[in-house]
Design a protein around this motif. Structure first.
Motif, PDB file in Angstrom:
ATOM      1  N   UNK A 159       0.838  -1.189   0.000  1.00 45.86           N
ATOM      2  CA  UNK A 159       0.000   0.000   0.000  1.00 45.86           C
ATOM      3  C   UNK A 159       0.876   1.243   0.000  1.00 45.86           C
ATOM      4  N   UNK A 160       0.196   2.401  -0.038  1.00 44.60           N
ATOM      5  CA  UNK A 160       0.874   3.689  -0.073  1.00 44.60           C
ATOM      6  C   UNK A 160       0.693   4.425   1.250  1.00 44.60           C
ATOM      7  N   UNK A 161       1.697   5.217   1.607  1.00 48.16           N
ATOM      8  CA  UNK A 161       1.610   6.165   2.711  1.00 48.16           C
ATOM      9  C   UNK A 161       1.938   7.544   2.159  1.00 48.16           C
ATOM     10  N   UNK A 162       1.196   8.543   2.596  1.00 43.75           N
ATOM     11  CA  UNK A 162       1.333   9.885   2.046  1.00 43.75           C
ATOM     12  C   UNK A 162       2.235  10.746   2.922  1.00 43.75           C
ATOM     13  N   UNK A 163       3.001  11.594   2.254  1.00 50.97           N
ATOM     14  CA  UNK A 163       3.923  12.506   2.921  1.00 50.97           C
ATOM     15  C   UNK A 163       3.671  13.911   2.388  1.00 50.97           C
ATOM     16  N   UNK A 164       3.588  14.869   3.293  1.00 49.38           N
ATOM     17  CA  UNK A 164       3.400  16.268   2.902  1.00 49.38           C
ATOM     18  C   UNK A 164       4.661  16.812   2.225  1.00 49.38           C
ATOM     19  N   UNK A 165       4.528  17.874   1.422  1.00 48.41           N
ATOM     20  CA  UNK A 165       5.716  18.467   0.792  1.00 48.41           C
ATOM     21  C   UNK A 165       6.782  18.897   1.796  1.00 48.41           C
ATOM     22  N   UNK A 166       6.362  19.205   3.048  1.00 51.38           N
ATOM     23  CA  UNK A 166       7.346  19.600   4.058  1.00 51.38           C
ATOM     24  C   UNK A 166       7.982  18.409   4.767  1.00 51.38           C
ATOM     25  N   UNK A 167       7.656  17.168   4.320  1.00 47.37           N
ATOM     26  CA  UNK A 167       8.275  15.983   4.877  1.00 47.37           C
ATOM     27  C   UNK A 167       7.507  15.309   5.994  1.00 47.37           C
ATOM     28  N   UNK A 168       6.350  15.879   6.390  1.00 50.95           N
ATOM     29  CA  UNK A 168       5.552  15.244   7.441  1.00 50.95           C
ATOM     30  C   UNK A 168       4.790  14.045   6.889  1.00 50.95           C
ATOM     31  N   UNK A 169       4.875  12.920   7.582  1.00 53.29           N
ATOM     32  CA  UNK A 169       4.089  11.736   7.241  1.00 53.29           C
ATOM     33  C   UNK A 169       2.649  11.991   7.675  1.00 53.29           C
TER      34      UNK A 169
ATOM     35  N   UNK B  16       1.507  14.501  17.119  1.00 53.42           N
ATOM     36  CA  UNK B  16       2.675  15.353  16.904  1.00 53.42           C
ATOM     37  C   UNK B  16       3.197  15.146  15.486  1.00 53.42           C
ATOM     38  N   UNK B  17       3.895  16.148  14.945  1.00 55.79           N
ATOM     39  CA  UNK B  17       4.477  15.971  13.605  1.00 55.79           C
ATOM     40  C   UNK B  17       5.485  14.830  13.599  1.00 55.79           C
ATOM     41  N   UNK B  18       5.406  14.017  12.552  1.00 54.86           N
ATOM     42  CA  UNK B  18       6.386  12.947  12.344  1.00 54.86           C
ATOM     43  C   UNK B  18       7.008  13.174  10.970  1.00 54.86           C
ATOM     44  N   UNK B  19       8.247  13.552  10.951  1.00 51.87           N
ATOM     45  CA  UNK B  19       8.956  13.743   9.699  1.00 51.87           C
ATOM     46  C   UNK B  19       9.369  12.386   9.134  1.00 51.87           C
ATOM     47  N   UNK B  20       9.446  12.312   7.826  1.00 48.19           N
ATOM     48  CA  UNK B  20       9.867  11.055   7.203  1.00 48.19           C
ATOM     49  C   UNK B  20      11.230  10.624   7.735  1.00 48.19           C
ATOM     50  N   UNK B  21      12.065  11.606   8.026  1.00 48.64           N
ATOM     51  CA  UNK B  21      13.395  11.286   8.557  1.00 48.64           C
ATOM     52  C   UNK B  21      13.329  10.705   9.963  1.00 48.64           C
ATOM     53  N   UNK B  22      12.212  10.910  10.667  1.00 49.66           N
ATOM     54  CA  UNK B  22      12.058  10.392  12.032  1.00 49.66           C
ATOM     55  C   UNK B  22      11.617   8.931  12.067  1.00 49.66           C
ATOM     56  N   UNK B  23      11.140   8.420  10.950  1.00 52.59           N
ATOM     57  CA  UNK B  23      10.511   7.096  10.941  1.00 52.59           C
ATOM     58  C   UNK B  23      11.477   6.003  11.403  1.00 52.59           C
ATOM     59  N   UNK B  24      12.725   6.109  11.011  1.00 53.88           N
ATOM     60  CA  UNK B  24      13.686   5.047  11.349  1.00 53.88           C
ATOM     61  C   UNK B  24      13.944   4.952  12.849  1.00 53.88           C
ATOM     62  N   UNK B  25      13.581   5.987  13.617  1.00 51.62           N
ATOM     63  CA  UNK B  25      13.804   5.956  15.063  1.00 51.62           C
ATOM     64  C   UNK B  25      12.619   5.358  15.823  1.00 51.62           C
ATOM     65  N   UNK B  26      11.527   5.037  15.125  1.00 52.36           N
ATOM     66  CA  UNK B  26      10.339   4.505  15.780  1.00 52.36           C
ATOM     67  C   UNK B  26      10.483   3.020  16.080  1.00 52.36           C
ATOM     68  N   UNK B  27       9.811   2.582  17.145  1.00 56.07           N
ATOM     69  CA  UNK B  27       9.887   1.176  17.552  1.00 56.07           C
ATOM     70  C   UNK B  27       8.894   0.303  16.796  1.00 56.07           C
ATOM     71  N   UNK B  28       7.780   0.895  16.345  1.00 55.56           N
ATOM     72  CA  UNK B  28       6.757   0.126  15.636  1.00 55.56           C
ATOM     73  C   UNK B  28       5.859   1.088  14.875  1.00 55.56           C
TER      74      UNK B  28
END
Length: 261
Positions: free
Chosen positions: A152-162, A206-218
């Motif tokens: 499936x797809x996940x959408x990301x804003x132009x400013x990088x927010x998931x 809270x805002x979640x930047x695409x760059x933050x995703x790798x730091x998430x546990x799940x």
């Protein structure tokens, strides 16, 4: 099975819906005559009708049509309510002020389905707060994701927010076990709203930047058809197939009583 304003639907009834694709809907999961978040679904239909058609939807009449269509149905079933105006003229959509209620029943799958892997795309849905029937853009991106080997797809804003998934809300669990709902233009899903009403686990928006995703546990997906579904991958970031917080969310969601039709 489908009924329009409480009567068996005909091909002529559906022709305008198919040709103009203008309206809004909500989908529910019915279990032995009860629906989790039924009031929230009705709230959505009333709210979206004001936005899409500029009129007040008759909440009680809508509920009566749902009850009539579901009469005698046992076990688990999917139920969709679509609101559209059969007399809509594509050249004069501003004249469409007589919304009709289409109720469809269909089989429902087991919950939760297997984990999914998602691919990100820069995209924002039109009128993201409305569950409208204009699904082409997100289905196109879902198709693109599947052709690339994802589910499936996940959408990301132009400013990088998931923001959200193709037809579902997206959530994360951080390393401290806190559930994070992305702050971005998203559909306020009924499953998400029900989960946000729980006392535990701790939850924030809270805002979640695409760059933050790798730091998430799940990561997980939610809607009425899937409940709480594990997201096993987002692009090249891998997540565990399960997590104690996701298990707790599933158990808590299963314990939310349905509202009797």
């Amino acid at each position: 099975m489908a009924e329009l304003n409480g009567k068996p639907v005909t091909l002529d009834d559906l022709q305008n819906l198919a040709l103009t694709n203008y309206g809004h809907f909500t989908s529910m999961r019915m279990e032995d005559g009860t629906i989790r978040g039924l009031s929230l679904h009705l709230d959505r239909l009333v709210r979206d009708c004001r936005i899409v058609f500029g009129v007040e939807l008759d909440r009680q009449k809508t509920l009566e049509y749902i009850r009539k269509a579901a009469e005698g149905v046992t076990g688990v079933a999917g139920l969709r309510v679509t609101v559209f105006d059969p007399a809509l003229d594509m050249g004069r959509p501003s004249d469409a002020k007589d919304p009709h209620i289409l109720v469809n029943l269909r089989p429902a799958g087991a919950m939760p389905p297997p984990p999914l892997a998602a691919k990100t795309f820069t995209f924002t849905r039109d009128n993201a707060e409305v569950k409208h029937i204009g699904l082409h853009p997100q289905l196109k991106l879902r198709r693109d994701a599947q052709l690339a080997g994802f589910d499936d797809a996940v959408f990301v804003e132009p400013d990088g927010r998931v923001s959200e998934g193709g037809t579902w809300n997206l959530g994360f669990v951080d390393q401290e076990g806190t559930v994070i709902w992305p702050e971005a233009p998203v559909l306020p899903g009924t499953t998400m709203l029900l989960l946000q009403g729980l006392d535990s686990p701790k939850q924030v928006t809270a805002p979640v930047q695409l760059a933050d995703v790798s730091s998430m546990a799940a990561a997980f997906a939610t809607n009425v058809t899937i409940g709480v579904r594990t997201v096993s991958a987002l692009d090249d970031v891998r997540f565990p197939q399960d997590h104690p917080v996701l298990a707790a969310l599933r158990d808590a969601y299963a314990g939310i009583p349905g509202e009797r039709l």
